[in-house]
Design a protein around this motif. Structure first.
Motif, PDB file in Angstrom:
ATOM      1  N   ALA A 198      54.162  46.691  25.794  1.00  0.00           N
ATOM      2  CA  ALA A 198      55.202  46.281  26.736  1.00  0.00           C
ATOM      3  C   ALA A 198      54.610  46.010  28.120  1.00  0.00           C
ATOM      4  O   ALA A 198      54.981  45.020  28.788  1.00  0.00           O
ATOM      5  N   GLU A 199      53.675  46.855  28.547  1.00  0.00           N
ATOM      6  CA  GLU A 199      53.053  46.672  29.864  1.00  0.00           C
ATOM      7  C   GLU A 199      52.205  45.403  29.903  1.00  0.00           C
ATOM      8  O   GLU A 199      52.188  44.674  30.911  1.00  0.00           O
ATOM      9  N   ARG A 221      43.290  35.889  31.338  1.00  0.00           N
ATOM     10  CA  ARG A 221      42.969  36.471  32.645  1.00  0.00           C
ATOM     11  C   ARG A 221      42.890  37.994  32.550  1.00  0.00           C
ATOM     12  O   ARG A 221      42.008  38.626  33.134  1.00  0.00           O
ATOM     13  N   LEU A 222      43.829  38.574  31.823  1.00  0.00           N
ATOM     14  CA  LEU A 222      43.820  40.033  31.659  1.00  0.00           C
ATOM     15  C   LEU A 222      42.581  40.493  30.890  1.00  0.00           C
ATOM     16  O   LEU A 222      41.944  41.490  31.245  1.00  0.00           O
ATOM     17  N   VAL A 223      42.234  39.765  29.837  1.00  0.00           N
ATOM     18  CA  VAL A 223      41.055  40.100  29.042  1.00  0.00           C
ATOM     19  C   VAL A 223      39.791  39.984  29.882  1.00  0.00           C
ATOM     20  O   VAL A 223      38.890  40.841  29.815  1.00  0.00           O
ATOM     21  N   GLU A 224      39.718  38.940  30.696  1.00  0.00           N
ATOM     22  CA  GLU A 224      38.538  38.742  31.549  1.00  0.00           C
ATOM     23  C   GLU A 224      38.374  39.901  32.526  1.00  0.00           C
ATOM     24  O   GLU A 224      37.270  40.411  32.733  1.00  0.00           O
ATOM     25  N   GLU A 225      39.496  40.323  33.138  1.00  0.00           N
ATOM     26  CA  GLU A 225      39.446  41.445  34.076  1.00  0.00           C
ATOM     27  C   GLU A 225      39.061  42.742  33.360  1.00  0.00           C
ATOM     28  O   GLU A 225      38.319  43.572  33.890  1.00  0.00           O
ATOM     29  N   SER A 226      39.558  42.905  32.134  1.00  0.00           N
ATOM     30  CA  SER A 226      39.242  44.089  31.339  1.00  0.00           C
ATOM     31  C   SER A 226      37.745  44.161  31.058  1.00  0.00           C
ATOM     32  O   SER A 226      37.129  45.225  31.194  1.00  0.00           O
ATOM     33  N   VAL A 236      44.431  47.702  32.721  1.00  0.00           N
ATOM     34  CA  VAL A 236      44.412  46.552  33.633  1.00  0.00           C
ATOM     35  C   VAL A 236      45.836  46.077  33.890  1.00  0.00           C
ATOM     36  O   VAL A 236      46.226  45.804  35.036  1.00  0.00           O
ATOM     37  N   ALA A 237      46.623  45.981  32.821  1.00  0.00           N
ATOM     38  CA  ALA A 237      48.014  45.546  32.956  1.00  0.00           C
ATOM     39  C   ALA A 237      48.809  46.537  33.794  1.00  0.00           C
ATOM     40  O   ALA A 237      49.598  46.147  34.663  1.00  0.00           O
ATOM     41  N   ARG A 238      48.598  47.861  33.549  1.00  0.00           N
ATOM     42  CA  ARG A 238      49.325  48.895  34.289  1.00  0.00           C
ATOM     43  C   ARG A 238      48.972  48.845  35.779  1.00  0.00           C
ATOM     44  O   ARG A 238      49.839  48.986  36.650  1.00  0.00           O
ATOM     45  N   LYS A 239      47.701  48.620  36.092  1.00  0.00           N
ATOM     46  CA  LYS A 239      47.262  48.549  37.471  1.00  0.00           C
ATOM     47  C   LYS A 239      47.898  47.366  38.191  1.00  0.00           C
ATOM     48  O   LYS A 239      48.315  47.462  39.352  1.00  0.00           O
TER      49      LYS A 239
END
Length: 246
Positions: A198-199, A221-226, A236-239
């Motif tokens: 969900a997050e 983008r989320l995967v790259e940041e992870s 990463v999503a929670r942050k």
């Protein structure tokens, strides 16, 4: 040894009553509570038993005390775990009962002997706890039931046999408790996974709104940041979501 001991048939009645109390309780109880119930029932069953512990074997092989009727004797078990020698270690790892008077194995188990004497323990009886394996396979040893007595020469052959019977029958409660614990872990893992999903979906929506990108691009983008920060995707999503709430 205690001068007046209950008739053998009466003592078997004690075992049956104790096991009946345990039956069914484990279906909705934590493993630690079930183990404590088994230890308390064992003490109530043997006339000369003053206290008991349940030694458990972790997945990595280390031993620990799962339950105790008296916290004052836990140290006797712990000194055995550290040295990997003593009656509860032998019963749990070698799959056979160990019964003796404290001091008889002083050269073999010096640390245990010193700890038991310091606590005023004179006699001990350790019985392995074995769970039935697959048909044709070997039983699984999950630990041991350790009984301690202040009485000299407290436990006899009959007590040993009674406790072997007791642990065999009590395994039903132990097995049910393990299943309950495994179910609770799976539920917790599922809840965590659903929350994380969900997050991540919320974070994707935020990135799509801010950058005008597609769902796949937002996820990338989320995967790259992870990967860049060596952080789990859910973190990463929670942050990102927490930064928007500030």
């Amino acid at each position: 040894m205690t001068e007046s001991r209950a008739d053998p048939l009466v003592r078997l009645d004690y075992v049956a009553a104790a096991l009946e109390d345990l039956r069914g309780q484990a279906a909705t109880q934590p493993l630690e509570e079930v183990a404590r119930g088994i230890a308390e029932s064992a003490v109530a069953t043997l006339p000369d038993a003053d206290s008991a512990t349940i030694t458990a074997i972790a997945e990595d092989g280390h031993l620990y005390t799962l339950a105790a009727t008296d916290e004052g004797i836990v140290g006797i078990d712990e000194c055995q775990y550290k040295t990997r020698r003593g009656p509860c270690v032998e019963a749990a790892t070698q799959r056979h009962p160990v019964r003796a008077i404290v001091g008889e194995h002083e050269q073999e188990w010096p640390e245990f002997t010193a700890s038991a004497k310091a606590a005023g323990i004179n006699t001990y009886l350790s019985v392995p706890v074995l769970l039935p394996g697959e048909p044709g396979g070997e039983d699984e040893v999950v630990g041991g039931l350790d009984l301690y007595s202040f009485t000299a020469q407290a436990f006899d052959d009959y007590d040993e046999q009674v406790m072997r019977l007791f642990t065999t029958a009590a395994c039903e409660a132990f097995t049910n408790a393990r299943r309950w614990a495994a179910t609770q872990r799976k539920i917790a893992q599922l809840e965590t996974a659903l929350t994380s999903r969900a997050e991540i979906d919320q974070a994707k929506g935020v990135l799509m709104a801010i950058h005008g990108c597609s769902a796949d691009e937002a996820f990338a983008r989320l995967v790259e940041e992870s990967q860049r920060t060596n952080t789990k995707l859910a973190a990463v999503a929670r942050k990102l979501l927490e930064s928007l709430r500030r």
